[in-house]
Design a protein around this motif. Structure first.
Motif, PDB file in Angstrom:
ATOM      1  N   PHE A 204      -2.268 -15.674   1.394  1.00 29.40           N
ATOM      2  CA  PHE A 204      -1.156 -15.452  -0.016  1.00 29.40           C
ATOM      3  C   PHE A 204      -1.146 -14.962  -0.237  1.00 29.40           C
ATOM      4  O   PHE A 204      -2.614 -14.659  -1.595  1.00 29.40           O
ATOM      5  CB  PHE A 204      -1.118 -16.943  -0.027  1.00 29.40           C
ATOM      6  N   PRO A 205      -0.291 -13.970  -0.483  1.00 31.31           N
ATOM      7  CA  PRO A 205      -0.189 -12.454  -1.481  1.00 31.31           C
ATOM      8  C   PRO A 205      -1.312 -13.484  -3.564  1.00 31.31           C
ATOM      9  O   PRO A 205      -0.815 -14.374  -3.989  1.00 31.31           O
ATOM     10  CB  PRO A 205       1.037 -12.075  -1.500  1.00 31.31           C
ATOM     11  N   GLY A 206      -2.091 -12.409  -3.732  1.00 35.10           N
ATOM     12  CA  GLY A 206      -2.304 -12.686  -5.380  1.00 35.10           C
ATOM     13  C   GLY A 206      -2.904 -13.567  -5.284  1.00 35.10           C
ATOM     14  O   GLY A 206      -3.386 -14.123  -6.628  1.00 35.10           O
ATOM     15  N   LEU A 255      -7.134  -0.609  -9.149  1.00 37.20           N
ATOM     16  CA  LEU A 255      -7.435  -2.335  -9.341  1.00 37.20           C
ATOM     17  C   LEU A 255      -6.633  -2.760  -9.706  1.00 37.20           C
ATOM     18  O   LEU A 255      -5.861  -2.600 -10.903  1.00 37.20           O
ATOM     19  CB  LEU A 255      -8.516  -2.305  -9.634  1.00 37.20           C
ATOM     20  N   SER A 256      -5.627  -3.649  -8.809  1.00 35.60           N
ATOM     21  CA  SER A 256      -4.621  -4.056  -9.384  1.00 35.60           C
ATOM     22  C   SER A 256      -4.390  -5.603  -9.373  1.00 35.60           C
ATOM     23  O   SER A 256      -5.374  -6.718  -9.039  1.00 35.60           O
ATOM     24  CB  SER A 256      -3.685  -3.916  -8.244  1.00 35.60           C
ATOM     25  N   ASN A 257      -3.517  -6.762 -10.662  1.00 34.84           N
ATOM     26  CA  ASN A 257      -3.488  -7.564 -10.661  1.00 34.84           C
ATOM     27  C   ASN A 257      -2.916  -8.165  -9.465  1.00 34.84           C
ATOM     28  O   ASN A 257      -2.266  -9.349  -9.876  1.00 34.84           O
ATOM     29  CB  ASN A 257      -2.454  -8.242 -12.460  1.00 34.84           C
ATOM     30  N   ASN A 258      -1.476  -6.806  -8.653  1.00 33.05           N
ATOM     31  CA  ASN A 258      -1.997  -8.609  -7.826  1.00 33.05           C
ATOM     32  C   ASN A 258      -2.719  -8.583  -6.718  1.00 33.05           C
ATOM     33  O   ASN A 258      -2.476  -9.454  -5.159  1.00 33.05           O
ATOM     34  CB  ASN A 258      -0.982  -7.033  -6.612  1.00 33.05           C
ATOM     35  N   ALA A 259      -3.569  -8.047  -6.540  1.00 33.11           N
ATOM     36  CA  ALA A 259      -4.741  -9.203  -5.830  1.00 33.11           C
ATOM     37  C   ALA A 259      -5.042 -10.163  -6.378  1.00 33.11           C
ATOM     38  O   ALA A 259      -4.930 -10.319  -7.185  1.00 33.11           O
ATOM     39  CB  ALA A 259      -6.566  -7.861  -5.886  1.00 33.11           C
ATOM     40  N   ASN A 441      -8.759 -10.810   2.510  1.00 33.01           N
ATOM     41  CA  ASN A 441      -7.950  -9.623   2.926  1.00 33.01           C
ATOM     42  C   ASN A 441      -6.721  -9.733   2.688  1.00 33.01           C
ATOM     43  O   ASN A 441      -5.326  -9.672   3.063  1.00 33.01           O
ATOM     44  CB  ASN A 441      -7.300 -11.711   4.191  1.00 33.01           C
ATOM     45  N   GLN A 442      -6.802  -8.965   0.906  1.00 33.50           N
ATOM     46  CA  GLN A 442      -5.440  -8.538   0.718  1.00 33.50           C
ATOM     47  C   GLN A 442      -6.159  -7.204   0.098  1.00 33.50           C
ATOM     48  O   GLN A 442      -7.073  -6.802   0.038  1.00 33.50           O
ATOM     49  CB  GLN A 442      -4.537  -8.732  -0.540  1.00 33.50           C
ATOM     50  N   PRO A 443      -5.349  -5.997   0.072  1.00 31.38           N
ATOM     51  CA  PRO A 443      -5.910  -5.206  -0.733  1.00 31.38           C
ATOM     52  C   PRO A 443      -6.158  -5.129  -2.441  1.00 31.38           C
ATOM     53  O   PRO A 443      -5.449  -5.586  -2.958  1.00 31.38           O
ATOM     54  CB  PRO A 443      -4.530  -3.926  -0.980  1.00 31.38           C
TER      55      PRO A 443
END
Length: 571
Positions: A204-206, A255-259, A441-443
């Motif tokens: 699931f993302p984020g 480095l992102s808040n999406n992670a 398992n997410q960028p």
């Protein structure tokens, strides 16, 4: 070794806490808070960058933001700064939400007192369910609620978000700041997101681990940290579990808040025109545990991200950063805690231990009042002699963005345009796939990973203090594996040694099967009371990955309280 390092580092933290000066620690704004837009808007409108913070280093300090906004408020009151009614409201709102960091002429905090508290003790202030203030202690407690229902026209099915929880923040003896958020979340996402989830091994993302029951994801949300000062007003150290972002854009190439959130230790320091940040992360390495055994111990990796930003003039910030991932069978590298930019690159050369190391540049410029230009370059691997020839050795990403506030002199109509492009093989590891720039398992950076070109447009309009209308459009093209499954650098989960054509220059931008996607969202929000939003909107998504390529439509509405919006602007 690992336990000794942790003990030594935590001893440094404990020593720093007792040595810190009064009112030196802070707490931080949650990702996605409206205050980020306000800080950026006021810097750009005035044409002067803040001396308290640098917006490339997120999350922003509440203390620093309140200090900056308080100064702007004073300038406006004496007529040295021109603001409109909505800006003045937003400044007052931001100060009242983080009122523990503001003191007026009478010695009172910035919180706005309620005329009619509930049962005498609850909502004594307009912003907090519980607000406790003494000379040496502060505590704010608030509910967290995200109740949203929507209808997926394509699937003819109901989707929802159901989040309930609690958050608290505070400080102890003006030396230790702390924050905790705990919430239970069930979410059934629109169908357009399924292709992204399947490309990322069902993750699931984020967020971190998510249990899936049919179409519903069950996630326990948890974030928190403690913060204190090493040097008053100049250096802070924070330990916790949360998200970070590096850069000035909607996306970050570092480095992102999406992670997903990570366990971290963060050092921040500023001196005159220099802003420095060192983040050490414990993460979950690239793995297929859920696909192979269904359950098991997840492998760990360690990452270090350092950035140094310099503000040579009032309108320009330039910076350099280093990002490193190290996966050594779950062992903590001996030098991972060294908070010096460049050290990880030296250690990589000396130890030859397979660290995945990259450098980059970023900038933010205010050429004229109301206009901001920003950018970022992520340099993973570079062979100058083969640039433009399709070599796998050229692994980099570029970002260029524009922010225009009060478009065409229409007050509070703000436009942002952003271009992102990342070459094949970028973020992937050279030989050990577990050392990719990935977490859960997410960028770690851009949600599309690599081998893509993306354009984003965001238009935000606040016609009145309590109303916000925001539209966002995304168009992207990204490459995938060849029809026969050959790896041409698309995706970050495979090692570069598995490339299909060896060292031949057959890896152009967007190599492999091309997917085109478009995504658009219109969101209308009304703030019923501070941080309590009533929202409604619609999403239109289109991708040729699923045939026939028909647009997917999704409408939603709901209530959001003390939590930021979920924005899944990719597929």
């Amino acid at each position: 070794m690992r336990n000794n390092l942790r003990k030594k580092f935590l001893s440094v933290i404990a020593l720093g806490a007792y040595c810190s000066a009064a009112q030196a620690q802070t707490t931080y704004l949650n990702p996605g808070s409206p205050e980020y837009h306000l800080a950026d808007r006021m810097e750009t409108k005035t044409g002067i960058l803040s001396k308290e913070f640098n917006t490339a280093m997120q999350p922003l300090s509440r203390k620093d933001l309140v200090s900056y906004l308080s100064d702007l408020g004073r300038e406006a009151r004496v007529g040295r700064l021109s603001t409109n009614a909505v800006d003045e409201f937003n400044i007052s709102r931001a100060i009242s939400i983080s009122g523990e960091w503001h003191e007026n002429a009478s010695g009172e905090s910035g919180f706005v007192r309620s005329k009619k508290p509930i049962l005498k003790y609850f909502y004594q202030t307009q912003t907090d369910l519980v607000n406790v203030e003494t000379d040496d202690f502060f505590l704010s407690v608030n509910p967290v609620l995200y109740l949203q229902a929507g209808y997926d026209v394509t699937d003819k099915s109901v989707k929802f978000t159901n989040t309930r929880g609690l958050e608290l923040r505070g400080r102890i003896t003006d030396r230790i700041g702390f924050y905790t958020m705990l919430a239970d979340n069930q979410e059934r996402v629109p169908g357009y997101l399924n292709s992204w989830i399947s490309r990322h091994r069902g993750q699931f993302p984020g967020t971190h681990y998510a249990a899936q029951n049919g179409q519903t994801f069950d996630i326990f949300l948890a974030r928190g940290y403690v913060d204190f000062a090493l040097v008053q007003d100049h250096a802070n150290i924070t330990f916790g579990y949360d998200k970070q972002q590096v850069g000035f854009g909607i996306r970050s190439l570092v480095l992102s808040n999406n992670a997903a959130p990570s366990t971290f230790v963060r050092l921040r320091a500023n001196w005159k025109n220099f802003f420095y940040e060192s983040i050490i992360l414990e993460q979950i390495a690239n793995n297929e545990v859920r696909q192979t055994t269904g359950d098991g111990l997840l492998p760990k990796q360690y990452a270090a991200v350092h950035q140094l930003n310099y503000v040579p003039t009032s309108w320009l910030s330039v910076g350099i950063f280093e990002s490193t991932v190290c996966s050594k069978a779950g062992k903590m590298p001996a030098g991972i805690f060294v908070p010096v930019i460049g050290y990880q690159s030296i250690a990589r050369q000396v130890n030859n231990d397979g660290r995945n190391n990259a450098w980059g540049l970023q900038f933010k410029a205010l050429p004229v009042n109301g206009v901001q230009v920003y950018g970022q370059a992520f340099l993973d691997k570079l062979d100058p002699g083969s640039i433009g020839k399709g070599s796998w050795k050229n692994q980099y990403g570029l970002q260029l963005g524009l922010k225009y506030y009060d478009v065409a002199t229409l007050k509070n109509l703000d436009l942002q345009l952003e271009l992102n492009a990342v070459r094949p093989f970028t973020y992937a590891a050279a030989t050990d796939s577990t050392a990719a720039f990935a977490h859960y398992n997410q960028p770690m950076a851009h949600p599309l990973g690599n081998n893509f070109v993306e354009v984003i447009g965001n238009l935000r309009y606040q016609p009145a203090p309590l109303w916000t209308i925001e539209g966002r459009g995304v168009y992207a093209v990204y490459g995938g594996d060849m029809p026969n499954g050959a790896y041409v650098g698309s995706g970050i989960y495979r090692a570069a040694t598995g490339r299909a054509f060896g060292d031949n220059n057959q890896y152009p931008m967007l190599a492999g099967n091309k997917t085109k996607m478009a995504w658009a969202n219109l969101n209308v929000g009304y703030e019923l009371r501070p941080n309590l939003f009533l929202e409604a909107g619609g999403i239109l998504s289109l991708s040729n990955q699923v045939q026939p390529a028909e647009p997917r439509m999704y409408g939603y509405g709901g209530l959001r309280w003390n939590i930021s919006r979920n924005i899944y602007d990719y597929n």
